[in-house]
Motif scaffolding. Structure first.
Motif, PDB file in Angstrom:
ATOM      1  N   TYR A 294      11.684  12.085   4.720  1.00  0.00           N
ATOM      2  CA  TYR A 294      11.176  12.660   5.884  1.00  0.00           C
ATOM      3  C   TYR A 294      11.288  14.270   5.971  1.00  0.00           C
ATOM      4  N   ARG A 295      10.860  14.680   7.281  1.00  0.00           N
ATOM      5  CA  ARG A 295      10.881  16.140   7.141  1.00  0.00           C
ATOM      6  C   ARG A 295      11.279  16.402   8.360  1.00  0.00           C
ATOM      7  N   LEU A 306      13.046  13.590  -0.161  1.00  0.00           N
ATOM      8  CA  LEU A 306      12.516  12.615  -0.864  1.00  0.00           C
ATOM      9  C   LEU A 306      13.645  11.571  -1.204  1.00  0.00           C
ATOM     10  N   ASP A 307      12.931  10.396  -1.660  1.00  0.00           N
ATOM     11  CA  ASP A 307      13.722   9.298  -2.374  1.00  0.00           C
ATOM     12  C   ASP A 307      13.265   9.093  -3.770  1.00  0.00           C
ATOM     13  N   SER A 308      14.206   9.561  -4.627  1.00  0.00           N
ATOM     14  CA  SER A 308      13.952   9.420  -6.022  1.00  0.00           C
ATOM     15  C   SER A 308      14.464   8.301  -6.697  1.00  0.00           C
ATOM     16  N   GLN A 366       1.729  11.317  -1.742  1.00  0.00           N
ATOM     17  CA  GLN A 366       0.591  11.758  -0.738  1.00  0.00           C
ATOM     18  C   GLN A 366       1.481  12.521   0.532  1.00  0.00           C
ATOM     19  N   TRP A 367       2.384  11.794   1.070  1.00  0.00           N
ATOM     20  CA  TRP A 367       2.963  12.274   2.378  1.00  0.00           C
ATOM     21  C   TRP A 367       3.570  13.680   2.013  1.00  0.00           C
ATOM     22  N   ALA A 368       4.131  13.786   0.695  1.00  0.00           N
ATOM     23  CA  ALA A 368       4.969  14.988   0.285  1.00  0.00           C
ATOM     24  C   ALA A 368       4.019  16.208   0.315  1.00  0.00           C
ATOM     25  N   VAL A 384      13.402  21.600  -0.557  1.00  0.00           N
ATOM     26  CA  VAL A 384      13.197  20.042  -0.553  1.00  0.00           C
ATOM     27  C   VAL A 384      14.600  19.600  -1.218  1.00  0.00           C
ATOM     28  N   GLN A 385      14.926  18.231  -0.831  1.00  0.00           N
ATOM     29  CA  GLN A 385      16.159  17.526  -1.493  1.00  0.00           C
ATOM     30  C   GLN A 385      15.750  16.224  -2.012  1.00  0.00           C
TER      31      GLN A 385
END
Length: 568
Positions: A294-295, A306-308, A366-368, A384-385
């Motif tokens: 999410y942003r 992001l989800d890594s 693509q979202w990122a 970014v995290q």
């Protein structure tokens, strides 16, 4: 914490015009929220109809668990879990608001400040910390304290021999084949003191890039997290919002089956379900991926989370024959996956629907890229995290094909660096290796790259740089060529005899966090990133007298232009 509150009110999704307030109660009674402040003539009042969150119910294994040193069940809560959530809108930028929540006969009062507008701001401060990994056992557990560098002229560390003063006071243990000291504070004490320092600095928000709890599928771990952050031990999240990310521990069931088995990955599904229950993040356009990435825009700052957790194709160390694995500093590319604990097929067979691949071309990728492009077009200051540190000298810094891999290496996230550098990301904040490290990557050699941090020192492990072998006596591997600083090696311990007792007077690995200050300038902004640690001060009997906020010697100051990019 008042009796009717299972979790005190805590803040999420900050913006210039709104704030989300969430709390949990032990009964199904409606809740009442009143918010007062600018733009809310006469105040705003809300009545909630809570939802019964059965995903948070204790399992039989949790109810019957025994933990050495604690009274059985003393960490468990009475009552059920009922969730109340209110999105408070119609607020004004940069303004102070008070709020009151009523739950039965209990009342909780707190306050918050909205984000400033993007064109009218002076300063933003936030902190980042990861790997708190809370659990009830942390109340009595002191972690192993791996030896790092010693300062010139320093005395040696205290004796690790059984019966020594340190051993009898704090304990010693065997780590990687070598007996070493246990740390001075328990995990509980370390995290609590860390949060106290943070509260005293009054940041605008808190970023937590993963591993909030010691097992996302283990309810007492979540109870401990909120005991520290929105409960009886501390309630900082009642006053400043949290921006969390999913870590590998949020995918883990702990005593409820760990990662499960190939035939049953339901512990992973339950772990992520609990995360989704507690956190409601801004919409990312893909319903199945809600909360994963999410942003958030806060004044001039954009934070992209992001989800890594899951890369595709799935990978595992077993895919590489022993005689074909990389050794030493050999690097053959980032790889595709950060975990070998479950596959997408196994996860979905257990009923999970929310996994989000992070690799090139994926929905998340693509979202990122869309968010980075939009933020850069707006001239924003971008951070970014995500959890798995892309550049790490620690335990989880090795790709899946390396002979020393943990099977949870963060190198696949290096794929994003090209985007981060192209779109002018200021810094990337991660955790995972449970160490404090800064790396700098400038792939085009123009002097303007991206700062990468591992901030995994919130309150659990205190690990050092990875060794080239299984023993702490082996030489350092130095696998991360981009490393600029680690607390383990760059902040040597200095031990001195004080009143006849050997004491640490400065340096070393401690619990802490990264403090980030963003200051407006006439033609841009200044960003200062300061690694902070919480230093325990002991008396001659090795009793804790106090803790002190101290700064490591690696504060970084960056000048940004009016477009939000770091100047060359």
């Amino acid at each position: 914490m008042d009796g009717a509150f299972r979790v005190n009110p805590y803040l999420q999704n900050p913006s210039a015009e709104s704030m989300t307030i969430t709390w949990f109660t032990t009964t199904s009674d409606p809740g009442e929220l009143e918010v007062r402040g600018p733009g809310l003539r006469g105040g705003a009042e809300f009545t909630t109809q809570p939802t019964h969150e059965t995903a948070l119910t204790y399992t039989e294994a949790e109810l019957t668990q025994e933990i050495a040193g604690l009274e059985p069940g003393s960490w468990l809560h009475e009552g059920e879990n009922y969730k109340h959530t209110v999105d408070v809108t119609g607020l004004l930028p940069g303004k102070h608001y008070t709020y009151r929540v009523r739950a039965g006969d209990a009342t909780y009062r707190a306050h918050f400040t909205t984000a400033p507008s993007a064109d009218r701001w002076n300063k933003v401060r936030f902190v980042a910390l990861s790997d708190s990994e809370t659990e009830p056992r942390g109340r009595v557990q002191r972690r192993e304290w791996a030896p790092g560098a010693l300062a010139d002229g320093s005395r040696s560390r205290p004796s690790v021999e059984p019966g020594s003063l340190w051993d009898e006071t704090f304990g010693t243990t065997v780590l990687s084949g070598v007996r070493t000291l246990r740390y001075m504070l328990t995990e509980d004490e370390g995290y609590r003191e860390n949060l106290k320092v943070i509260s005293e600095r009054d940041p605008d928000f808190v970023m937590m890039p993963g591993d909030l709890v010691q097992g996302g599928g283990y309810q007492p771990a979540w109870d401990e997290f909120f005991r520290h952050n929105a409960g009886e031990s501390g309630s900082g999240l009642s006053y400043r919002p949290i921006l969390p990310a999913i870590g590998n521990w949020e995918n883990f069931g702990a005593l409820n089956g760990g990662y499960g088995t190939p035939d049953d990955r339901s512990p992973v599904v339950r772990g992520r379900e609990k995360y989704h229950t507690y956190f409601d993040s801004p919409d990312n356009g893909t319903a199945a991926h809600r909360d994963n990435y999410y942003r958030v825009d806060y004044g001039p700052v954009t934070v992209i989370t992001l989800d890594s957790s899951n890369g595709e194709p799935d990978d595992a160390p077993g895919n590489y024959p022993d005689d074909a694995k990389a050794t030493g500093q050999e690097y053959r590319g980032p790889g595709s996956d950060t975990q070998n604990n479950y596959t997408r097929a196994e996860y979905e067979a257990a009923g999970g629907t929310d996994l989000a691949d992070f690799n090139r071309g994926s929905v998340q990728w693509q979202w990122a890229e869309e968010q980075l492009a939009d933020a850069r077009e707006q001239g924003r200051i971008v951070f970014v995290q995500f959890h798995h540190s892309a550049y790490s000298s620690g335990e989880h810094g090795l790709p899946m094909y390396h002979e020393l891999t943990s099977g949870q290496g963060g190198t696949p996230m290096r794929q994003y660096h090209e985007l981060f550098e192209a779109y002018g990301v200021t810094a990337v904040l991660s955790g995972h290796s449970e160490m404090f490290e800064r790396s700098f990557v400038d792939s085009d050699g123009d002097g303007v790259g991206v700062q990468y941090y591992d901030v995994g020192v919130a309150g659990d492990g205190l690990r050092g740089d990875r060794r080239n072998g299984a023993s702490l006596n082996d030489p350092l591997l130095k696998y991360n060529p981009y490393s600029q600083w680690t607390a383990d090696q760059s902040e040597p311990e200095r031990w001195e005899s004080v009143d006849g007792v050997l004491q640490l007077v400065e340096g070393g690995k401690h619990y802490g966090h990264l403090e980030v200050d963003v200051e407006r300038l006439r033609d841009g902004a200044r960003v200062t990133l300061t690694p902070v640690y919480v230093f325990p001060v002991l008396n001659t009997d090795y009793e804790l007298e106090r803790t002190e906020r101290r700064e490591y010697g690696d504060a970084v100051t960056l000048e940004l232009d009016a477009d939000g990019r770091v100047r060359g």
